[in-house]
Enzyme design. Structure first.
Site, PDB file in Angstrom:
ATOM      1  N   LEU A 243       0.835  -1.215   0.019  1.00 45.26           N
ATOM      2  CA  LEU A 243       0.102   0.033  -0.064  1.00 45.26           C
ATOM      3  C   LEU A 243       0.832   1.227  -0.061  1.00 45.26           C
ATOM      4  O   LEU A 243       1.942   1.271   0.635  1.00 45.26           O
ATOM      5  CB  LEU A 243      -0.764   0.070   1.399  1.00 45.26           C
ATOM      6  CG  LEU A 243      -1.535   1.254   1.819  1.00 45.26           C
ATOM      7  CD1 LEU A 243      -2.779   1.582   0.607  1.00 45.26           C
ATOM      8  CD2 LEU A 243      -2.423   1.166   3.033  1.00 45.26           C
ATOM      9  N   SER A 244       0.366   2.442  -0.853  1.00 44.56           N
ATOM     10  CA  SER A 244       1.132   3.315  -0.831  1.00 44.56           C
ATOM     11  C   SER A 244       2.551   3.522  -1.335  1.00 44.56           C
ATOM     12  O   SER A 244       2.928   2.906  -2.426  1.00 44.56           O
ATOM     13  CB  SER A 244       1.075   4.113   0.556  1.00 44.56           C
ATOM     14  OG  SER A 244       1.590   5.600   0.638  1.00 44.56           O
ATOM     15  N   ASN A 245       3.742   3.787  -0.474  1.00 43.47           N
ATOM     16  CA  ASN A 245       4.832   3.448  -0.970  1.00 43.47           C
ATOM     17  C   ASN A 245       5.129   1.823  -0.932  1.00 43.47           C
ATOM     18  O   ASN A 245       5.891   1.639  -1.855  1.00 43.47           O
ATOM     19  CB  ASN A 245       6.155   3.957   0.138  1.00 43.47           C
ATOM     20  CG  ASN A 245       5.934   5.589   0.203  1.00 43.47           C
ATOM     21  OD1 ASN A 245       5.201   6.098  -0.826  1.00 43.47           O
ATOM     22  ND2 ASN A 245       6.940   6.110   0.959  1.00 43.47           N
ATOM     23  N   LEU A 268      -1.786  -1.373  -3.905  1.00 38.17           N
ATOM     24  CA  LEU A 268      -2.749  -0.356  -3.501  1.00 38.17           C
ATOM     25  C   LEU A 268      -2.294   1.170  -3.217  1.00 38.17           C
ATOM     26  O   LEU A 268      -1.198   1.153  -2.845  1.00 38.17           O
ATOM     27  CB  LEU A 268      -3.346  -0.690  -2.182  1.00 38.17           C
ATOM     28  CG  LEU A 268      -4.313  -1.680  -2.189  1.00 38.17           C
ATOM     29  CD1 LEU A 268      -3.976  -3.177  -2.372  1.00 38.17           C
ATOM     30  CD2 LEU A 268      -5.107  -1.930  -0.710  1.00 38.17           C
ATOM     31  N   HIS A 519      -6.881   7.838   0.501  1.00 32.35           N
ATOM     32  CA  HIS A 519      -5.525   7.356   0.806  1.00 32.35           C
ATOM     33  C   HIS A 519      -5.468   6.693   2.159  1.00 32.35           C
ATOM     34  O   HIS A 519      -4.748   5.667   2.359  1.00 32.35           O
ATOM     35  CB  HIS A 519      -4.321   8.405   0.714  1.00 32.35           C
ATOM     36  CG  HIS A 519      -2.874   7.674   0.549  1.00 32.35           C
ATOM     37  ND1 HIS A 519      -2.438   7.048  -0.804  1.00 32.35           N
ATOM     38  CD2 HIS A 519      -1.985   7.463   1.296  1.00 32.35           C
ATOM     39  CE1 HIS A 519      -1.532   6.644  -0.525  1.00 32.35           C
ATOM     40  NE2 HIS A 519      -1.017   6.741   0.725  1.00 32.35           N
TER      41      HIS A 519
END
Length: 584
Positions: A243-245, A268, A519
């Protein structure tokens, strides 16, 4: 092929009888509750630190509130006994290690041989992705391999020469191997953070970190089940998710997996960019830090949560436009016209109004500055005590002076820290002046590192260029799941151009653009904010289900449009009818 000797000293622990792999015995209610206590706050045990780190990681990612539906409509936190294998691993050519961890459930299914590999979101510690990868994989009998991708909260305090040992406790340099020990640090250096001060550009190695975690996971499975060895990509299905980074890291791994180790990838809200497509995070984040506070004063955002921070004295949205005009960044004189001018500039650079409205939360929490400070230091490979734009991380002493409580806060850094100070008793200092808009000079300096022509600006852009994604193999199943209203990593700057590039290159990714999702699922617990949005995690779990069905059962990949009927949660509890989660 994947010898454990490659990874040095391995710490092996067992977790049973009220101390499991998924929640450290807390269960869903305990994870959502008050911070797990320490019997001796200044000297927590490794077990206590692990429990608190797992709890902090869950709370930082998932919406565990009573209205969010976790545990009833989606997700679960069963008791999962098992073992953990962890070490500090170092990539060839790197100066600092990345922490890697393998969780092996007692119910590991040796017939299907499933390994989930994941990277932490943001700059979080090793358990950062447990609410995604662990929550999906462990109950299914999969082993889960984690990497902190050379970030995390193994903070080093130069004032007492202490850092974080492999078990999470604090130790002096030279006593035991530490998660991070900066070179040449002095007592005036403040707090050293691995992501910012390692001397590496860890983002350039995100894909290598993930693939290294794969090799670690396979080697530890050999150790856990020697009678079943060897575990290899040929006999073990390996799914990467993040997820994210962490989402960006697994997509980077997909492009660098020349050995064909990965069977599928599920990303994601990925922080991803391709050379010549979209925009790198440092570009649009430094732009948002400068312009978004002024743009949010426009009438278009009158009802946006967090757009007008009530406790700001004086209010930031009334000042940023005037401050930017004084710095020659805006030409209008009236506040409303300044807001419109800033808004027009952001729209012209690709920002969409829904992303800006949600980005107000990042603005009010000062996230843009917080994260770009660390990125700038990493890109420029700056040591502790010499961060760009005069920034520094300093201990936050209670009442302005050192007291015993500071030792209590410091002891919990590994468990409580996000990897991106400020927070958990650490201040971000510097980059300010004595004006009514004191953070603007530092933000302008950071922005100049992207737009300027000096030596540091050129070096920073070269470092960012080294983080661009490479093309994955053409038969690798890739799922990209992104919130349509993501205000931190806008989908138009990241996933959309990445998916378009893949398709233009002959690949066939599955792209779920989730309406009303943003987010931070954890932010959905905030009043008014959660009413307007839908969670992203259930779609991540569904994508993992479909990825597994594809690689293990030969099922066809789903279509892009499967999530189009999702609706906001509304003021009451989340309902099943509001989630258009694809069925498996």
């Amino acid at each position: 092929m994947y010898a454990s000797e490659e990874f040095g000293a391995i710490r092996v622990t067992t977790h049973r009888h009220g101390d499991d792999l998924l929640s450290a015995g807390l269960g869903l209610r305990g994870l959502a509750g008050a911070p797990a206590p320490f019997a001796q706050p200044a000297a927590p045990t490794p077990e206590e630190l692990r429990r608190r780190a797992i709890q902090s990681s869950w709370k930082g990612i998932a919406d565990l509130g009573p209205l969010g539906g976790f545990g009833t409509l989606y997700g679960q936190v069963p008791d999962v006994p098992g073992r953990e294998f962890t070490t500090f691993a170092t990539l060839p050519g790197a100066q600092a290690s990345h922490r890697v961890l393998l969780q092996v459930p007692d119910a590991f299914d040796r017939t299907k041989r499933c390994l989930v590999v994941t990277a932490s979101p943001g700059t979080r510690g090793i358990y950062g992705s447990i609410a995604l990868a662990g929550a999906w994989g462990l109950p299914k009998g999969c082993a889960v391999a984690y990497t902190d991708k050379a970030a995390g909260s193994g903070y080093f305090d130069t004032t007492d020469d202490s850092g974080v040992a492999l078990d999470g406790t604090r130790a002096k340099a030279g006593e035991v191997p530490l998660e991070f020990e900066p070179k040449g640090a002095t007592t005036l250096g403040g707090i050293a953070v691995k992501h910012a001060h390692s001397g590496d550009n860890p983002e350039a190695d995100w894909g290598r970190h993930v693939l290294h975690a794969v090799r670690f996971g396979l080697a530890m499975l050999d150790r856990a089940f020697p009678e079943e060895a060897p575990f290899t990509p040929g006999n073990t299905r390996i799914i990467a998710t993040g997820l994210s980074n962490g989402g960006g890291a697994v997509l980077r791994a997909a492009g660098e997996d020349t050995d064909g180790m990965l069977a599928a990838v599920v990303a994601l809200a990925p922080n991803i960019h391709v050379a010549g497509h979209g925009r790198p995070f440092f570009d649009y984040a430094t732009e948002a830090a400068v312009l978004l506070p002024a743009a949010l004063a426009a009438g278009a955002f009158d009802d946006a949560p967090f757009a007008r921070v009530a406790n700001a004295q004086p209010p930031a949205w009334a000042l940023r436009g005037a401050s930017l005009r004084l710095h020659g960044r805006l030409s209008e004189t009236l506040p409303t016209a300044q807001a419109s001018e800033a808004l027009a500039m952001l729209r012209a650079s690709g920002w969409r109004d829904d992303a800006m409205a949600v980005g107000a939360s990042s603005t009010s929490l000062d996230l843009w500055r917080t994260v770009t400070v660390a990125y700038a230091s990493a890109y420029l490979r700056r040591p502790v005590g010499d961060m760009p734009c005069g920034y520094q991380y300093r201990p936050q002493h209670t009442g302005g002076m050192a007291r015993p409580v500071d030792a209590i806060v410091r002891a919990a850094w590994w468990a409580d820290g996000s990897g991106s100070p400020p927070g958990a008793g650490i201040l971000l200092t510097g980059g300010t002046d004595l004006s009514l808009d004191p953070t603007l000079p530092g933000n302008l300096c950071l922005r100049e590192l992207w737009t300027g022509q000096g030596g540091d600006a050129r070096r920073l852009r070269e470092a960012v260029a080294a983080t661009a994604a490479a093309l994955p193999r053409d038969d690798l199943p890739i799922f990209v799941v992104h919130g349509a209203q993501d205000g931190l990593i806008p989908v138009g700057f990241s996933s959309e151009p990445y998916v378009t590039w893949l398709r233009a290159s002959g690949r066939s990714p599955v792209f779920w653009k989730v309406p009303y999702a943003q987010h931070f699922d954890a932010f959905l617990a905030f009043p008014d904010f959660g009413d307007r949005h839908a969670p992203l995690l259930p779609f991540g779990y569904a994508a993992l289900d479909r990825a597994w069905a594809c690689v293990a059962e030969g099922r066809a990949l789903p279509e892009d449009a499967a999530v189009r009927d999702t609706r906001p949660r509304g003021p009451g509890p989340l309902t099943a009818s509001a989630l258009a989660v694809p069925a498996t």
